[in-house]
Design an enzyme around this catalytic site. Structure first.
Site, mmCIF file in Angstrom:
data_model
loop_
_atom_site.group_PDB
_atom_site.id
_atom_site.type_symbol
_atom_site.label_atom_id
_atom_site.label_comp_id
_atom_site.label_asym_id
_atom_site.label_seq_id
_atom_site.Cartn_x
_atom_site.Cartn_y
_atom_site.Cartn_z
ATOM 1 N N GLU A 1 0.829 -1.211 0.000
ATOM 2 C CA GLU A 1 0.000 0.000 0.000
ATOM 3 C C GLU A 1 0.864 1.262 0.000
ATOM 4 O O GLU A 1 0.400 2.342 0.381
ATOM 5 C CB GLU A 1 -0.939 0.021 1.235
ATOM 6 C CG GLU A 1 -1.794 -1.210 1.430
ATOM 7 C CD GLU A 1 -2.941 -1.347 0.415
ATOM 8 O OE1 GLU A 1 -3.014 -0.521 -0.510
ATOM 9 O OE2 GLU A 1 -3.719 -2.298 0.559
ATOM 10 N N HIS B 1 -2.614 1.985 8.569
ATOM 11 C CA HIS B 1 -3.716 1.216 7.963
ATOM 12 C C HIS B 1 -3.941 -0.030 8.810
ATOM 13 O O HIS B 1 -2.995 -0.748 9.144
ATOM 14 C CB HIS B 1 -3.328 0.821 6.531
ATOM 15 C CG HIS B 1 -4.227 -0.195 5.912
ATOM 16 N ND1 HIS B 1 -5.596 -0.026 5.800
ATOM 17 C CD2 HIS B 1 -3.970 -1.418 5.369
ATOM 18 C CE1 HIS B 1 -6.118 -1.079 5.206
ATOM 19 N NE2 HIS B 1 -5.158 -1.951 4.946
ATOM 20 N N HIS C 1 -7.012 -3.360 9.746
ATOM 21 C CA HIS C 1 -8.256 -4.050 9.401
ATOM 22 C C HIS C 1 -9.153 -4.066 10.643
ATOM 23 O O HIS C 1 -9.305 -5.096 11.304
ATOM 24 C CB HIS C 1 -7.958 -5.464 8.907
ATOM 25 C CG HIS C 1 -7.248 -5.499 7.582
ATOM 26 N ND1 HIS C 1 -6.959 -6.669 6.915
ATOM 27 C CD2 HIS C 1 -6.783 -4.501 6.785
ATOM 28 C CE1 HIS C 1 -6.341 -6.373 5.763
ATOM 29 N NE2 HIS C 1 -6.217 -5.060 5.679
#
Ligand code: 13P
Ligand code: ZN
Length: 266
Positions: free
Chosen positions: A122, A145, A147
């Site tokens: 990413e 980032h 989840h």
């Protein structure tokens, strides 16, 4: 890596803090397998002068990031686990330096050269966000980032795939949320992870929001330090948990009233 930055105490302290937060991400269940990635702009504290870059591998970037010319970043490696980063950060993360034309970067870490040890997939999104931060001259150094299960779950409900209803829900569940996430969450519809398209949409979402929420995938948050960035995600996840807890107890959550929310904005 250790040799190049052996005496850089500020960098060691950032690495330590990042490792601590990587452990929290794993403990929260927001970093299964290699999920999640972190990048930190360390340009102000990496002051070594490298005369000859030829021993370091050089990789091209898909775009040019003019505001990031000569900048250095601590970045988690692609395919690396947050729980491993927590225990052994520099075996799972690397330092990169963007070139002067800002269209490529060198890997300055010890494991450089190994094709199994590259920055996160990413990276385009991370660098695009750092470029946005540099353009607006704001102080954030960290892009994270994760989840985040609770927030991903919300995006499976069509009614929350809409910025207004999403933010009204999250702000309404707990007073901390509007205080610490005043610009709320920008919604990014599902796109291929790692793609140029998702990077562009994330940058757009962060132009006027604190956090970008990727439909059915996770969040991107920015902050001045890694703990503060984690806190923003943690607060949003708490709001989502309160909502789901009420739902599963058959309670229709009333949410904070408009006047309660506007008092908090002052
Ligand atoms: P990386 O292992 O490449 O960082 O990817 C993890 C991830 O969360 C992709 O969205
Ligand atoms: Zn992801």
């Amino acid at each position: 890596m250790k040799d190049l930055f052996k005496h850089n105490k500020p960098l060691h302290s950032i690495i330590r803090e990042t490792a601590e937060v990587a452990g929290y991400l794993w403990q929260r269940g927001w970093a299964e397998r290699n999920a999640g990635n972190i990048s930190i702009n360390i340009s102000e504290i990496v002051d070594i002068e490298i005369i000859d870059y030829s021993p370091f591998p050089f990789l091209d970037l898909p775009f040019s990031y003019p505001k990031l010319a000569d900048s250095s970043f601590l970045v988690t490696g692609t395919g690396k686990r947050m729980r491993d980063f927590a225990n052994s950060p520099m075996n799972n993360g690397i330092v990169i330096k963007v070139n002067q034309s800002a269209n490529g970067y060198w890997i300055l870490s010890q494991k450089a050269g190994s094709s199994s040890f590259l920055p996160t997939s990413e990276l385009s999104t991370h660098l695009g966000i750092h470029q946005l931060i540099a353009e607006r001259g704001s102080p954030e150094k960290v892009v994270l980032h994760a989840h985040t299960t609770e927030l991903i779950a919300l995006t499976h409900a069509e009614e929350f795939c809409n910025q207004d209803s999403l933010n009204n829900l999250l702000w309404g569940m707990h007073p901390e949320t509007i205080v610490f996430v005043p610009k709320g969450v920008g919604f990014v519809p599902y796109m291929l992870p790692g793609s140029v398209e998702i990077a562009m949409e994330t940058i757009k979402a962060l132009q006027n929001h604190d956090v970008a929420l990727w439909e059915k995938h996770g969040v991107f948050a920015i902050g001045n330090c890694v703990h503060e960035t984690f806190d923003v995600i943690d607060i949003l996840a708490k709001s989502a948990r309160i909502y789901f807890m009420c739902q599963s107890a058959n309670i229709l959550p009333r949410g904070l009233t408009a006047s309660q929310l506007s008092d908090l904005k002052l």
